[in-house]
Design an enzyme around this catalytic site. Sequence first.
Site, PDB file in Angstrom:
ATOM      1  N   GLU A 118      -1.039   5.587  13.325  1.00 15.28           N
ATOM      2  CA  GLU A 118      -0.805   6.824  12.315  1.00 15.28           C
ATOM      3  C   GLU A 118      -1.142   8.004  13.079  1.00 15.28           C
ATOM      4  O   GLU A 118      -0.443   8.989  13.175  1.00 15.28           O
ATOM      5  CB  GLU A 118      -1.576   6.683  11.182  1.00 15.28           C
ATOM      6  CG  GLU A 118      -1.295   7.785  10.175  1.00 15.28           C
ATOM      7  CD  GLU A 118      -1.890   8.043   8.924  1.00 15.28           C
ATOM      8  OE1 GLU A 118      -1.598   8.678   8.166  1.00 15.28           O
ATOM      9  OE2 GLU A 118      -2.694   6.896   8.715  1.00 15.28           O
TER      10      GLU A 118
ATOM     11  N   HIS B 287      -2.984   7.958   5.536  1.00 17.16           N
ATOM     12  CA  HIS B 287      -3.238   6.985   5.168  1.00 17.16           C
ATOM     13  C   HIS B 287      -4.435   6.555   5.635  1.00 17.16           C
ATOM     14  O   HIS B 287      -5.337   5.779   4.830  1.00 17.16           O
ATOM     15  CB  HIS B 287      -2.053   5.855   5.749  1.00 17.16           C
ATOM     16  CG  HIS B 287      -2.135   4.455   5.058  1.00 17.16           C
ATOM     17  ND1 HIS B 287      -2.071   4.214   3.714  1.00 17.16           N
ATOM     18  CD2 HIS B 287      -2.198   2.958   5.511  1.00 17.16           C
ATOM     19  CE1 HIS B 287      -2.035   2.881   3.354  1.00 17.16           C
ATOM     20  NE2 HIS B 287      -2.194   2.272   4.496  1.00 17.16           N
TER      21      HIS B 287
ATOM     22  N   HIS C  29      -9.987   1.389   0.047  1.00 22.92           N
ATOM     23  CA  HIS C  29      -8.263   1.495  -0.096  1.00 22.92           C
ATOM     24  C   HIS C  29      -7.846   0.644  -1.437  1.00 22.92           C
ATOM     25  O   HIS C  29      -8.288  -0.377  -1.719  1.00 22.92           O
ATOM     26  CB  HIS C  29      -7.992   0.483   1.212  1.00 22.92           C
ATOM     27  CG  HIS C  29      -6.446   0.540   1.442  1.00 22.92           C
ATOM     28  ND1 HIS C  29      -5.647   1.232   0.615  1.00 22.92           N
ATOM     29  CD2 HIS C  29      -5.708  -0.279   2.129  1.00 22.92           C
ATOM     30  CE1 HIS C  29      -4.419   0.975   1.001  1.00 22.92           C
ATOM     31  NE2 HIS C  29      -4.522   0.195   2.084  1.00 22.92           N
TER      32      HIS C  29
ATOM     33  N   LYS D 241     -10.058   8.000   2.069  1.00 19.59           N
ATOM     34  CA  LYS D 241     -10.568   6.310   1.928  1.00 19.59           C
ATOM     35  C   LYS D 241     -11.914   6.299   2.416  1.00 19.59           C
ATOM     36  O   LYS D 241     -12.435   5.188   2.199  1.00 19.59           O
ATOM     37  CB  LYS D 241      -9.339   5.588   2.705  1.00 19.59           C
ATOM     38  CG  LYS D 241      -8.186   5.309   1.898  1.00 19.59           C
ATOM     39  CD  LYS D 241      -7.203   4.290   2.747  1.00 19.59           C
ATOM     40  CE  LYS D 241      -5.986   4.289   1.917  1.00 19.59           C
ATOM     41  NZ  LYS D 241      -4.988   5.220   2.237  1.00 19.59           N
TER      42      LYS D 241
ATOM     43  N   CYS E 144       0.750  -1.244   0.214  1.00 21.08           N
ATOM     44  CA  CYS E 144       0.094   0.006   0.133  1.00 21.08           C
ATOM     45  C   CYS E 144       0.686   1.258  -0.124  1.00 21.08           C
ATOM     46  O   CYS E 144       0.269   2.505   0.046  1.00 21.08           O
ATOM     47  CB  CYS E 144      -0.885  -0.064   1.095  1.00 21.08           C
ATOM     48  SG  CYS E 144      -1.946  -1.507   1.513  1.00 21.08           S
TER      49      CYS E 144
ATOM     50  N   PHE F  68       1.756  -3.267   3.840  1.00 22.72           N
ATOM     51  CA  PHE F  68       2.161  -4.569   4.516  1.00 22.72           C
ATOM     52  C   PHE F  68       3.510  -4.992   4.328  1.00 22.72           C
ATOM     53  O   PHE F  68       4.176  -4.446   3.190  1.00 22.72           O
ATOM     54  CB  PHE F  68       1.497  -5.719   3.790  1.00 22.72           C
ATOM     55  CG  PHE F  68      -0.006  -5.844   4.289  1.00 22.72           C
ATOM     56  CD1 PHE F  68      -0.423  -5.026   5.501  1.00 22.72           C
ATOM     57  CD2 PHE F  68      -0.925  -6.695   3.798  1.00 22.72           C
ATOM     58  CE1 PHE F  68      -1.857  -5.138   5.860  1.00 22.72           C
ATOM     59  CE2 PHE F  68      -2.191  -6.673   4.282  1.00 22.72           C
ATOM     60  CZ  PHE F  68      -2.643  -5.934   5.389  1.00 22.72           C
TER      61      PHE F  68
END
Length: 393
Positions: free
Chosen positions: A295, A284, A319, A314, A149, A379
Site C-alpha cells: 500500500e 488500509h 482490523h 487500525k 476486508c 483477501f
Amino acid sequence: MTSPRRVAITGVGVLAWAGLGKDAFWQGLLAAPKEGPRVMDHFDPLPHFDNPKEARRTDRFGQMALAAAAEALEQSGPLNAAPDRIGVWVGTGVGGLRTLEDQVEIRLERGQRRVSPFLVPMMMANAASAAISMRYGYSGPCENTVTACAAGTQSISNAALLIRSNRCDAVITGGSEACNSATGVAAFKNMTAVSASNISRPFDLERDGFIQAEGAAVLVLEELEMARRRGATILGEILGGASTADAHHITAPTPGGAGAVRCMELALADAQLLPDNIAHINAHGTSTPLNDAAEAEAICKVFGTPGPLVTSTKGVTGHALGAAGAIEAAAVVLAMQHQLIPPTYGYQTPDPEMAPIRIVASEPAVWTPGPSISNSFGFGGHNGTIIIGPAPS
C-alpha cells in the site's frame, strides 16, 4: 443537460472497540489503545430490540448493524423519500460466524433436531441489510457486498452509485463484522495473519500482523439537493469510488501494489480529481508486512513524494475485516468535522525498505479538510477506494 446527482452524507453511526457511538469512537481514536483483543463485549444489544427474543434471533453482526443504523438515522433525521426509493447496502466479510459455530456445537453435542431453525436467517451475509430494511420499511434495493476486508468500502461505493444513477434517493450503507468466535480467531492465528505480540503497528518496522476486531459503522447517504431541501445537516460528500481485483493471490497483494494503484487512479477519475487534490488518506494499513509495504508503494506511485497525510486508525481499532472500510469512512467524516486527523498509534520506527509516505504518528494532525481517500484491500485480491469530500458550501 441534467447535472450529475451528487451524494451527501447526512448521518454516521459507529460501534467499535474504540467507542460505542460516534462521539466515544472519535475520542477513542485520539487515545493510545490498551493491549488486548478488540472484542465488543461492552456492547449490549438489548436496548436496540423490542424484546430479548428478537435480539436472540439476530446474530451479533446484525445486532451491531441495527444499532449503528439507528444512530446514523437519528442524526440524519426523517428521509424525505418514498420507501421504494430508499435502499440498504451493508457489507460483511463472513456474516454470522458466531451463530454458525454455536449451532455446530449444539448439533454435535445434542443432535441435529436441536439445531435452531433460525440458523440460516441469522448467519446469512445479507441478514444485516435485511434487518435494517424491515425495521424501517425501506423497500428499495436491499443488497450486500461480501468481499472480505474490502466489503465495507465497496458497499459505500455501490450505495453511492444507486443514488448517482437515480435508482435511489437515499441509501443506508456501511459494514458490520462479529467473527471473533473461537474457530474464527484460531483460523486467522494459524494462517499467521494475526500479531503474535498482540500490538497493531501499521507501517512500522516491527509490524507482525493485525489484531482481529469486531465492529460496525453505517452512513446515511442521500441525494444532495434532497438533503438540502429538507434542511439536513450535511456532513460530507461521496465524490467517487472504484473497485479492482489483483488477480494474483488469494491472500497476498500484488507486488508493487498494482491493483491498489489502479483502484486509486480510477477513483480519482470517477471524482474528476487530480492526485494533488487529495489532502488525506485513511489507509488500509493492517500492520501486516506485505500489505503495508504494497500500500505504501502504491500511494507513492499515485501521489508522489511527499504526498497526502496518511493515517491508519487500525492502530486503535484493530482490523474489523468487512466492517473496517465503513468504520474508516466514518473516521474520515469525523476527522473533517473536528479538523483533526487521528494519529497512527503503534507506529514508532520507520521501515527503511518501505516507500516513504507522510504518516501521521503519535499526535493528531491539524488540517484544513479536503478530499480524502479511504482504502480497503481484501483477501481474494479485492481492492476498494472511496473519495470523501467535506460538506459542500
